[in-house]
Design a protein around this motif. Structure first.
Motif, PDB file in Angstrom:
ATOM      1  N   GLY A   1       0.833  -0.776   0.059  1.00 10.82           N
ATOM      2  CA  GLY A   1       0.283   0.334  -0.010  1.00 10.82           C
ATOM      3  C   GLY A   1       0.709   1.682   0.359  1.00 10.82           C
ATOM      4  O   GLY A   1       0.378   2.300  -0.070  1.00 10.82           O
ATOM      5  N   ARG A   2       2.034   1.553  -0.072  1.00  9.07           N
ATOM      6  CA  ARG A   2       2.982   2.453   0.414  1.00  9.07           C
ATOM      7  C   ARG A   2       3.716   2.224  -0.918  1.00  9.07           C
ATOM      8  O   ARG A   2       4.008   3.420  -1.244  1.00  9.07           O
ATOM      9  N   THR A   3       3.634   1.771  -2.351  1.00 12.00           N
ATOM     10  CA  THR A   3       3.909   1.787  -3.505  1.00 12.00           C
ATOM     11  C   THR A   3       3.869   3.755  -3.982  1.00 12.00           C
ATOM     12  O   THR A   3       2.520   3.665  -3.879  1.00 12.00           O
ATOM     13  N   LEU A   4       4.725   3.874  -4.589  1.00 13.89           N
ATOM     14  CA  LEU A   4       4.905   5.126  -5.645  1.00 13.89           C
ATOM     15  C   LEU A   4       6.117   4.991  -6.902  1.00 13.89           C
ATOM     16  O   LEU A   4       6.740   4.256  -5.978  1.00 13.89           O
ATOM     17  N   VAL A   5       5.570   5.977  -7.531  1.00  9.73           N
ATOM     18  CA  VAL A   5       6.159   5.683  -8.632  1.00  9.73           C
ATOM     19  C   VAL A   5       7.506   7.150  -7.917  1.00  9.73           C
ATOM     20  O   VAL A   5       7.001   8.523  -8.355  1.00  9.73           O
ATOM     21  N   TRP A   6       8.864   7.085  -8.372  1.00  8.95           N
ATOM     22  CA  TRP A   6       9.915   8.381  -8.126  1.00  8.95           C
ATOM     23  C   TRP A   6      10.961   8.095  -9.604  1.00  8.95           C
ATOM     24  O   TRP A   6      10.819   6.527  -9.544  1.00  8.95           O
ATOM     25  N   THR A   7      12.079   8.810  -8.527  1.00  9.94           N
ATOM     26  CA  THR A   7      13.121   8.415  -9.738  1.00  9.94           C
ATOM     27  C   THR A   7      14.206   7.800  -9.027  1.00  9.94           C
ATOM     28  O   THR A   7      14.158   7.830  -7.952  1.00  9.94           O
ATOM     29  N   HIS A   8      14.783   7.130  -9.367  1.00 12.51           N
ATOM     30  CA  HIS A   8      15.954   6.307  -8.912  1.00 12.51           C
ATOM     31  C   HIS A   8      17.153   7.071  -7.935  1.00 12.51           C
ATOM     32  O   HIS A   8      17.789   8.155  -8.417  1.00 12.51           O
ATOM     33  N   ASP A   9      16.739   6.465  -6.532  1.00 11.39           N
ATOM     34  CA  ASP A   9      18.315   7.476  -5.988  1.00 11.39           C
ATOM     35  C   ASP A   9      18.169   8.943  -6.132  1.00 11.39           C
ATOM     36  O   ASP A   9      18.913   9.902  -5.761  1.00 11.39           O
ATOM     37  N   GLY A  10      16.641   9.562  -6.586  1.00  6.86           N
ATOM     38  CA  GLY A  10      16.167  11.212  -6.399  1.00  6.86           C
ATOM     39  C   GLY A  10      17.009  11.462  -7.241  1.00  6.86           C
ATOM     40  O   GLY A  10      17.030  13.132  -7.856  1.00  6.86           O
ATOM     41  N   LYS A  11      18.130  10.760  -8.508  1.00  2.23           N
ATOM     42  CA  LYS A  11      18.254  11.865  -9.487  1.00  2.23           C
ATOM     43  C   LYS A  11      16.784  12.745 -10.322  1.00  2.23           C
ATOM     44  O   LYS A  11      15.887  11.634 -10.464  1.00  2.23           O
ATOM     45  N   PRO A  12      17.144  13.469 -11.576  1.00  3.67           N
ATOM     46  CA  PRO A  12      15.951  14.060 -11.250  1.00  3.67           C
ATOM     47  C   PRO A  12      15.777  13.907 -13.451  1.00  3.67           C
ATOM     48  O   PRO A  12      16.475  12.875 -13.735  1.00  3.67           O
ATOM     49  N   LEU A  13      14.400  13.801 -13.323  1.00  6.59           N
ATOM     50  CA  LEU A  13      13.111  13.309 -14.627  1.00  6.59           C
ATOM     51  C   LEU A  13      13.821  14.199 -15.062  1.00  6.59           C
ATOM     52  O   LEU A  13      13.701  15.387 -16.191  1.00  6.59           O
ATOM     53  N   ALA A  14      15.290  14.147 -16.483  1.00  5.52           N
ATOM     54  CA  ALA A  14      16.211  15.115 -16.802  1.00  5.52           C
ATOM     55  C   ALA A  14      16.343  14.903 -18.349  1.00  5.52           C
ATOM     56  O   ALA A  14      17.708  15.087 -19.096  1.00  5.52           O
ATOM     57  N   ASN A  15      15.870  14.046 -18.754  1.00  2.20           N
ATOM     58  CA  ASN A  15      16.031  13.394 -20.199  1.00  2.20           C
ATOM     59  C   ASN A  15      15.225  14.169 -21.158  1.00  2.20           C
ATOM     60  O   ASN A  15      14.880  15.505 -20.566  1.00  2.20           O
ATOM     61  N   ASP A  16      16.155  13.741 -22.738  1.00  2.00           N
ATOM     62  CA  ASP A  16      15.421  15.363 -23.680  1.00  2.00           C
ATOM     63  C   ASP A  16      13.461  15.034 -23.815  1.00  2.00           C
ATOM     64  O   ASP A  16      13.515  15.968 -24.754  1.00  2.00           O
ATOM     65  N   TRP A  17      13.390  14.282 -23.307  1.00  2.00           N
ATOM     66  CA  TRP A  17      12.070  13.949 -23.631  1.00  2.00           C
ATOM     67  C   TRP A  17      10.751  13.504 -21.848  1.00  2.00           C
ATOM     68  O   TRP A  17       9.789  13.198 -22.318  1.00  2.00           O
TER      69      TRP A  17
END
Length: 572
Positions: A209-225
């Motif tokens: 019940g605590r599952t969530l979507v996040w970035t690996h190790d807090g790294k930013p979602l910073a790809n070109d798309w």
């Protein structure tokens, strides 16, 4: 004789004849079909073999509700919303994971299906916040649509909803804001980053019940798309910072256009209201950008709202005075006639642009041809290599303008024995009159040293929307429309000709580049004041090699879409 072929009296091999009883040989089997016949609620429909059952339903005019399915992402059966009954299978099935076969019978309206969808919606809404009045996804939210269409309108849940402290309204990259209280864990964003972008920034954290979507190790979602991760999100869990709280989507109008960022020519929708551009969204074109759009192109939308040049201006000495467009056009025409009479056409130089449409560059070339002037050119700045995933391959482009190929196709290159921009900037040629059809043609236009070289001409005229060093040096400045305020075509890196439509009318004193050039052409004695971009396009098709076979359907390009949804058109 054992094992040998019998010899006929005529000496040849055995001659096949009718079978015993005189019956003719059976006809060859029919070629295999490239479609399946599927029964949807008893209604037969032919569908391509390579589509998903959800897409097949769309082709039959039947909406099978879903959240996690996307035609360009792997099938995971995550959301359990697309449940249907399959004849011959006792248990209810997820449509997205059910393979097609000939004669498959699908039931989408039975009591079991209706109850299953309602139960699934109730489950998804247990912890979903009532954020619709403040959520940017409202109006294009699949959770809203499916709740209204398939859910039970009464809630039985009165317990405290789950919260994600520290994981709501949080920037997870330069453009994307995440709010995990809204997430339904469909994994579309995770699969996009893994399978399309190939960067894999997003993942599931925690379990149960605590599952969530996040970035690996807090790294930013910073790809070109990264903006596409918000596009594929069916709810308001991922939203784009630049559009957040700016407008309700049901107020926005959509106009088919082409991204001006580079020569890939991504198909876009200009989302606008009251002559203001609010955002770009991708249009589905499998041959170019498919469902996607890079962040660089996406966030050029705001640049279309910039305007410094509202009215035409004419310089007299060191001062520039505002005037009306016809008067400014007549001054340019008079200077051109005066130069032709005194020094001949060699004293003229015409500069097109990779930012202008094929029709505009073509009209500039026609003016030069009318004056027997071979001094014409178009240049483009190089940008970093940009890549966009079509349905099958990566398309690459490295031009800072969308239409350099088209400018060259329609003839904006120096004629033999004539000169181009490089000769002017190097001092080899010094024209008396320079006409720059787009003041933002290159970074050269804001380079004081190179502008000073252009300023050596006896007369410098430009069309512009925003001010730069070139407009400040020009003798005449014409107010030009933005991409959103005109129509035309671009030719991309693939050689594909694509049309962009006008989103809204320009201001009263502003003109599209093609209209400014047409006014000049008429003032110089060529062209017809009644020409439209469609007329110019027909002339291009008759005069420019390779453009005759371009159809209106090809020009139309991609399909308009709502954010978070997809369009099923056959097997595209």
């Amino acid at each position: 004789m054992s094992g040998k072929t019998p010899i006929t009296p005529g000496g040849g091999g055995a001659i096949p004849g009718p079978a015993a009883g005189g019956s003719p040989p059976s006809p060859p089997p029919p070629p295999p079909k490239d479609t399946y016949t599927i029964l949807f609620d008893g209604k037969p429909i032919e569908v391509p073999r390579n589509v998903n059952l959800i897409e097949a339903g769309k082709l039959a005019g039947i909406e099978i509700p879903h959240f996690c399915f996307h035609p360009r992402l792997s099938v995971v059966g995550q959301c359990r919303m697309c449940l249907v009954e399959i004849e011959g299978i006792p248990k209810i099935q997820a449509a997205c994971t059910t393979p097609l076969k000939e004669g498959l019978s699908v039931k989408t309206k039975t009591e079991r299906v209706v109850e299953s969808r309602a139960a699934n919606m109730e489950f998804l809404l247990i912890n979903h916040p009532l954020d619709c009045p403040i959520c940017d996804q409202a109006g294009e939210c699949k959770l809203q649509d499916n709740s209204f269409g398939y859910g039970d309108q009464r809630s039985r849940y009165d317990e405290r909803k789950r919260q994600y402290a520290g994981f709501d309204r949080t920037m997870i990259g330069p453009h994307v804001i995440a709010d995990m209280t809204r997430c339904i864990q469909c994994t579309r964003c995770i699969r996009f980053c893994q399978e399309i972008a190939g960067t894999g920034e997003l993942t599931f954290l925690d379990r149960g019940g605590r599952t969530l979507v996040w970035t690996h190790d807090g790294k930013p979602l910073a790809n070109d798309w990264s903006g596409c991760a918000a596009d594929v999100c069916p709810v308001g869990a991922l939203t784009v910072k630049e559009f957040r709280f700016r407008s309700r989507v049901w107020y926005l109008k959509k106009a088919r256009s082409v991204c001006p960022g580079c020569n890939i020519g991504c198909n876009i929708s200009i989302e606008n209201r009251d002559s203001i551009v609010y955002r770009f969204l991708p249009r589905l074109n499998p041959q170019v950008n498919d469902y996607w759009l890079c962040d660089y192109g996406r966030f050029l939308s705001e640049s279309l709202n910039l305007r410094d040049i509202e009215k035409a201006s004419v310089r007299d000495g060191d001062a520039a005075a505002e005037t009306h467009v016809p008067g400014a056009i007549e001054k340019i025409a008079a200077k051109i006639r005066q130069t032709v009479d005194s020094t001949g056409p060699a004293g003229l130089f015409f500069l097109g642009s990779a930012n202008l449409s094929n029709e505009e560059n073509f009209l500039l070339r026609k003016i030069a041809d009318h004056l027997s002037c071979g001094n014409r050119d178009a240049v483009v700045d190089k940008s970093r290599l940009r890549r966009m995933k079509s349905k099958t391959v990566w398309v690459e482009g490295d031009h800072a303008g969308p239409n350099f190929a088209g400018a060259k196709d329609v003839g904006l290159s120096p004629r033999p024995g004539s000169y181009g921009l490089e000769d002017v900037l190097s001092g080899k040629a010094r024209p008396g009159v320079i006409l720059v059809a787009d003041a933002a043609f290159s970074q050269i236009a804001d380079d004081p040293e190179k502008v000073a070289v252009l300023r050596r001409a006896g007369f410098l005229a430009v069309a512009a929307r925003t001010a730069n060093a070139l407009t400040r040096a020009a003798d005449v400045v014409l107010p030009a429309a933005s991409l959103a305020e005109k129509e035309g075509t671009f030719t991309n890196v693939q050689g594909r000709v694509q049309k962009f439509e006008r989103a809204f009318l320009p201001g009263s004193s502003v003109r599209p580049h093609w209209e400014l050039l047409l006014l000049l052409a008429v003032a110089l004695g060529c062209g017809d004041r009644n020409w439209t971009p469609a007329d110019l396009r027909r002339q291009i098709q008759s005069e420019v090699k390779g453009y005759a076979d371009v159809t209106e359907e090809e020009l139309k390009g991609g399909i308009l879409m709502k954010k978070g949804t997809f369009v099923s058109v056959g097997a595209i």
